[in-house]
Design a protein around this motif. Structure first.
Motif, PDB file in Angstrom:
ATOM      1  N   LEU A 148       0.823  -1.207   0.000  1.00 39.05           N
ATOM      2  CA  LEU A 148       0.000   0.000   0.000  1.00 39.05           C
ATOM      3  C   LEU A 148       0.861   1.263   0.000  1.00 39.05           C
ATOM      4  N   SER A 149       2.002   1.217   0.676  1.00 41.53           N
ATOM      5  CA  SER A 149       2.865   2.401   0.741  1.00 41.53           C
ATOM      6  C   SER A 149       3.461   2.754  -0.615  1.00 41.53           C
ATOM      7  N   VAL A 150       3.461   1.795  -1.538  1.00 42.79           N
ATOM      8  CA  VAL A 150       3.949   2.070  -2.891  1.00 42.79           C
ATOM      9  C   VAL A 150       3.146   3.201  -3.525  1.00 42.79           C
ATOM     10  N   ILE A 151       1.838   3.251  -3.217  1.00 45.25           N
ATOM     11  CA  ILE A 151       0.966   4.281  -3.803  1.00 45.25           C
ATOM     12  C   ILE A 151       1.468   5.670  -3.440  1.00 45.25           C
ATOM     13  N   THR A 152       1.696   5.903  -2.156  1.00 47.97           N
ATOM     14  CA  THR A 152       2.149   7.233  -1.723  1.00 47.97           C
ATOM     15  C   THR A 152       3.551   7.533  -2.241  1.00 47.97           C
ATOM     16  N   GLU A 153       4.414   6.521  -2.323  1.00 46.83           N
ATOM     17  CA  GLU A 153       5.765   6.731  -2.834  1.00 46.83           C
ATOM     18  C   GLU A 153       5.736   7.134  -4.310  1.00 46.83           C
ATOM     19  N   VAL A 154       4.864   6.482  -5.071  1.00 43.18           N
ATOM     20  CA  VAL A 154       4.748   6.803  -6.496  1.00 43.18           C
ATOM     21  C   VAL A 154       4.210   8.217  -6.673  1.00 43.18           C
ATOM     22  N   LEU A 155       3.146   8.552  -5.954  1.00 44.11           N
ATOM     23  CA  LEU A 155       2.550   9.890  -6.069  1.00 44.11           C
ATOM     24  C   LEU A 155       3.542  10.970  -5.642  1.00 44.11           C
ATOM     25  N   SER A 156       4.329  10.654  -4.593  1.00 40.15           N
ATOM     26  CA  SER A 156       5.320  11.623  -4.120  1.00 40.15           C
ATOM     27  C   SER A 156       6.443  11.820  -5.131  1.00 40.15           C
ATOM     28  N   SER A 157       6.935  10.722  -5.720  1.00 44.50           N
ATOM     29  CA  SER A 157       8.055  10.818  -6.662  1.00 44.50           C
ATOM     30  C   SER A 157       7.645  11.451  -7.989  1.00 44.50           C
ATOM     31  N   LYS A 158       6.366  11.321  -8.344  1.00 46.87           N
ATOM     32  CA  LYS A 158       5.890  11.845  -9.629  1.00 46.87           C
ATOM     33  C   LYS A 158       5.047  13.110  -9.475  1.00 46.87           C
ATOM     34  N   LYS A 159       5.130  13.750  -8.327  1.00 49.11           N
ATOM     35  CA  LYS A 159       4.222  14.872  -8.059  1.00 49.11           C
ATOM     36  C   LYS A 159       4.428  16.039  -9.027  1.00 49.11           C
ATOM     37  N   GLN A 160       5.676  16.312  -9.422  1.00 45.32           N
ATOM     38  CA  GLN A 160       5.924  17.426 -10.347  1.00 45.32           C
ATOM     39  C   GLN A 160       5.276  17.175 -11.698  1.00 45.32           C
ATOM     40  N   GLN A 161       5.446  15.944 -12.222  1.00 48.09           N
ATOM     41  CA  GLN A 161       4.834  15.605 -13.511  1.00 48.09           C
ATOM     42  C   GLN A 161       3.313  15.628 -13.425  1.00 48.09           C
ATOM     43  N   LEU A 162       2.774  15.129 -12.300  1.00 48.78           N
ATOM     44  CA  LEU A 162       1.318  15.107 -12.130  1.00 48.78           C
ATOM     45  C   LEU A 162       0.754  16.514 -12.032  1.00 48.78           C
ATOM     46  N   ILE A 163       1.445  17.384 -11.294  1.00 54.05           N
ATOM     47  CA  ILE A 163       0.995  18.776 -11.160  1.00 54.05           C
ATOM     48  C   ILE A 163       0.999  19.454 -12.532  1.00 54.05           C
ATOM     49  N   SER A 164       2.049  19.180 -13.322  1.00 49.00           N
ATOM     50  CA  SER A 164       2.138  19.779 -14.667  1.00 49.00           C
ATOM     51  C   SER A 164       0.984  19.311 -15.555  1.00 49.00           C
ATOM     52  N   SER A 165       0.674  18.004 -15.503  1.00 45.52           N
ATOM     53  CA  SER A 165      -0.406  17.473 -16.341  1.00 45.52           C
ATOM     54  C   SER A 165      -1.762  18.018 -15.903  1.00 45.52           C
ATOM     55  N   VAL A 166      -1.978  18.134 -14.596  1.00 48.40           N
ATOM     56  CA  VAL A 166      -3.239  18.698 -14.088  1.00 48.40           C
ATOM     57  C   VAL A 166      -3.360  20.166 -14.485  1.00 48.40           C
ATOM     58  N   PHE A 167      -2.240  20.877 -14.440  1.00 50.73           N
ATOM     59  CA  PHE A 167      -2.241  22.291 -14.838  1.00 50.73           C
ATOM     60  C   PHE A 167      -2.635  22.440 -16.312  1.00 50.73           C
ATOM     61  N   MET A 235      -5.561  13.718 -22.782  1.00 57.07           N
ATOM     62  CA  MET A 235      -5.244  14.418 -21.538  1.00 57.07           C
ATOM     63  C   MET A 235      -5.345  13.492 -20.316  1.00 57.07           C
ATOM     64  N   VAL A 236      -6.375  12.656 -20.307  1.00 53.90           N
ATOM     65  CA  VAL A 236      -6.542  11.713 -19.201  1.00 53.90           C
ATOM     66  C   VAL A 236      -5.419  10.667 -19.216  1.00 53.90           C
ATOM     67  N   ALA A 237      -4.940  10.351 -20.423  1.00 54.33           N
ATOM     68  CA  ALA A 237      -3.888   9.340 -20.551  1.00 54.33           C
ATOM     69  C   ALA A 237      -2.558   9.821 -19.983  1.00 54.33           C
ATOM     70  N   ILE A 238      -2.331  11.138 -19.929  1.00 54.03           N
ATOM     71  CA  ILE A 238      -1.043  11.656 -19.454  1.00 54.03           C
ATOM     72  C   ILE A 238      -0.799  11.300 -17.987  1.00 54.03           C
ATOM     73  N   PRO A 239      -1.681  11.738 -17.026  1.00 57.24           N
ATOM     74  CA  PRO A 239      -1.443  11.347 -15.632  1.00 57.24           C
ATOM     75  C   PRO A 239      -1.525   9.853 -15.415  1.00 57.24           C
ATOM     76  N   ILE A 243       1.520   7.721 -13.664  1.00 54.85           N
ATOM     77  CA  ILE A 243       1.333   6.870 -12.482  1.00 54.85           C
ATOM     78  C   ILE A 243       1.676   5.413 -12.810  1.00 54.85           C
ATOM     79  N   SER A 244       1.262   4.930 -13.995  1.00 57.27           N
ATOM     80  CA  SER A 244       1.556   3.549 -14.391  1.00 57.27           C
ATOM     81  C   SER A 244       3.056   3.310 -14.472  1.00 57.27           C
ATOM     82  N   ALA A 245       3.771   4.258 -15.098  1.00 49.87           N
ATOM     83  CA  ALA A 245       5.229   4.138 -15.198  1.00 49.87           C
ATOM     84  C   ALA A 245       5.870   4.164 -13.810  1.00 49.87           C
ATOM     85  N   GLY A 246       5.315   5.006 -12.928  1.00 44.37           N
ATOM     86  CA  GLY A 246       5.834   5.071 -11.562  1.00 44.37           C
ATOM     87  C   GLY A 246       5.654   3.761 -10.820  1.00 44.37           C
TER      88      GLY A 246
END
Length: 401
Positions: A148-167, A235-239, A243-246
Motif C-alpha cells: 500500500l505504501s507504494v501508492i504514496t511513494e509513487v505519487l510523491s516521486s511523480k508529483k511534479q509531472q502530475l501537477i504539470s499534467s493537471v495544470f 489528456m486523461v492518458a497523461i497522468p 502513475i503507471s510508469a511510476g
C-alpha cells in the motif's frame, strides 16, 4: 528513575509505531489499530441503514464509543512519545511538529468531533459532518503494508509531472469553456450564460465522463465538441501513464532490492599526475583518501597497475578514483559558463558579482589549471566558471554530479 521512565517511554514509542517482524508487541498493536479502524468505518456505514439501525443501533453506538476512545488514547500516546519520532528536535518542537503534521491532524480529527458536542451542543450537526474525516485514518493502514505504501511513494516521486499534467488540463478546461461559450451562447443563452458556465461541460468532456446534461447544438459547437472529446482522451492518458510508469519503476526497484539487495552506483574520475603534483613519490597507502573513496586503477604508460598500498606514484601516471553516488533525493546540478569579453562578469572580482545567495562558484578552469575560487579572484576572458545554482541561466551548460 528518570532513565527507567525514559526507557519505558521509548519502548512505548516502539510499540505504537510500525513494528518489525520480530517485535511481537509492536506487530500486535499494529493489527489492533487496523482492526479498530476497519470496525469503526464498518459501523459508521451500517448505521446509515434504517433496518440495521433499528435492530443493532445501540450496539453499534457502543462499538463506536469504544473505537473512538481507542483513537483518542492512540493520539495521546503519540503526542507523549513525539520526541522519539523527531529525535533531532526538542520535545516541545517535536510535539508541535507531530500535532500539525498531516497524520497528526487526521489522528486528532478521528476522535475530536465525536466529543465536541458534549461541550458545544449547538454544533452537533456540523461536528457529525466533520466525523467523515475519520475515513482518512485508513491512511494509517498504508504505513503497515509495503504494497500500500507504494501508492504514496509513487505519487510523491511523480508529483511534479502530475501537477504539470493537471495544470495543462485546467488550462484546456478554461479555454474550452470560453470557446464553447462563444459558439453556443446565442443558440443556448440559458445553458451557456457566461464564460464559466461551460466549465462543467468542459470537465465532463475532457475527463471523458460525458453526462450529456449540457451539450452543443450548433454545427460549429458539435465539431468543437468532437475535437475536445478526442483531446480529452489524450489528456486523461497523461497522468495515467505517469502513475503507471511510476508503479512499474517502484515495483521493479522493490523486486531488485528483494532479490539482489541494495545497489549503489560508483562515480569515477580520472586524474593525470603532472609535474609539481604533491602525490609524486608518495605511496598509495600514504595518500589518506577520504572514507568512501577508493583508488581503482593506475595506468603507467602501457601498464595497468593494481593500486596496492606499497605502489609509489610517478610523474605522468593516470589514476582512476571511485566514490559512491551522492545520497540525496536530488542530484547536485552544476552549471558551466564560458566567460567571453562581453560577459559582465569579465574583469570582476568574485565577491563583487551580482549572483544569488543560493548560487556558489565551486571551480574556475583557466587554460589547463583548475583554480579554487576566493573572493578576490578576478574572472578573466575564456575562464570556465562552474557554479552550483538552482537558477536558470540561458547560456549555461548544465550537468549533474
Amino acid at each position: 528513575m528518570n532513565k527507567k521512565w525514559e526507557k519505558r517511554r521509548k519502548r512505548l514509542f516502539e510499540i505504537i509505531e510500525v513494528g518489525n517482524y520480530y517485535d511481537k508487541a509492536s506487530k500486535a498493536y499494529d493489527y489492533f489499530s487496523i482492526i479498530a479502524i476497519v470496525i469503526n468505518l464498518i459501523v459508521s456505514v451500517l448505521y446509515t441503514f434504517d433496518e440495521i439501525k433499528a435492530d443493532f443501533g445501540q450496539l453499534m453506538l457502543v462499538i463506536e464509543q469504544i473505537t473512538v476512545a481507542i483513537f483518542a488514547v492512540d493520539y495521546i500516546l503519540r503526542v507523549f512519545t513525539a520526541k522519539y519520532l523527531y529525535p533531532d528536535e526538542k520535545e516541545g518542537k517535536a510535539i508541535k511538529k507531530y500535532v500539525f503534521s498531516f497524520t497528526g491532524i487526521i489522528d486528532l480529527l478521528s476522535f475530536l468531533p465525536y466529543y465536541l458536542p458534549i461541550f458545544f451542543p449547538a454544533g452537533t450537526v456540523a461536528f457529525r459532518m466533520i466525523r467523515i474525516v475519520r475515513i482518512l485514518r485508513l491512511f494509517r493502514i498504508n504505513a503497515y503494508h509495503d504494497s500500500l505504501s507504494v501508492i504514496t511513494e509513487v505519487l510523491s516521486s511523480k508529483k511534479q509531472q502530475l501537477i504539470s499534467s493537471v495544470f495543462i488540463i485546467l488550462i484546456l478546461m478554461l479555454a474550452s469553456s470560453l470557446c464553447m461559450y462563444s459558439l453556443e451562447h446565442e443558440a443556448q443563452p440559458e445553458v451557456f450564460s457566461n464564460a464559466f458556465s461551460g466549465i462543467w461541460w468542459a470537465t465532463s468532456t475532457l475527463l471523458t465522463v460525458g453526462y450529456g446534461d449540457i451539450y452543443p447544438i450548433t454545427t460549429l459547437g458539435k465539431i468543437f465538441g468532437i475535437f475536445i472529446s478526442f483531446l480529452g482522451v489524450g489528456m486523461v492518458a497523461i497522468p495515467t501513464g505517469i502513475i503507471s510508469a511510476g508503479f512499474v519503476n517502484q515495483y521493479t526497484t522493490i523486486k531488485n532490492k528483494a532479490l539482489y539487495g541494495y545497489k549503489r552506483d560508483m562515480h569515477f574520475i580520472k586524474i593525470h599526475i603532472k609535474d609539481g603534483d604533491r602525490w609524486i613519490g608518495m605511496r598509495v597507502a600514504d595518500l589518506k583518501l577520504p572514507s568512501g573513496m577508493v583508488m581503482a586503477v593506475i595506468k603507467r604508460k602501457k601498464q595497468i597497475l593494481v593500486p596496492r598500498g606499497d605502489v609509489v606514484l610517478q610523474l605522468d601516471d593516470i589514476i582512476v578514483i571511485g566514490a559512491e553516488a551522492y545520497e540525496d533525493e536530488e542530484n547536485i546540478n552544476l552549471k558551466e559558463i564560458m566567460i567571453q569579453d562581453e560577459n559582465p562578469w569579465c574583469g570582476q572580482k568574485i565577491k563583487d558579482l551580482n549572483i544569488s545567495k543560493y548560487s556558489v562558484i565551486v571551480l574556475i578552469k583557466r587554460k589547463n589549471k583548475a583554480l579554487i575560487p576566493n573572493g578576490n579572484m578576478i574572472i578573466q576572458d575564456n575562464d570556465r566558471v562552474f557554479l552550483y545554482t538552482q537558477k536558470y541561466l540561458a547560456e549555461a551548460k548544465e550537468f549533474e554530479v
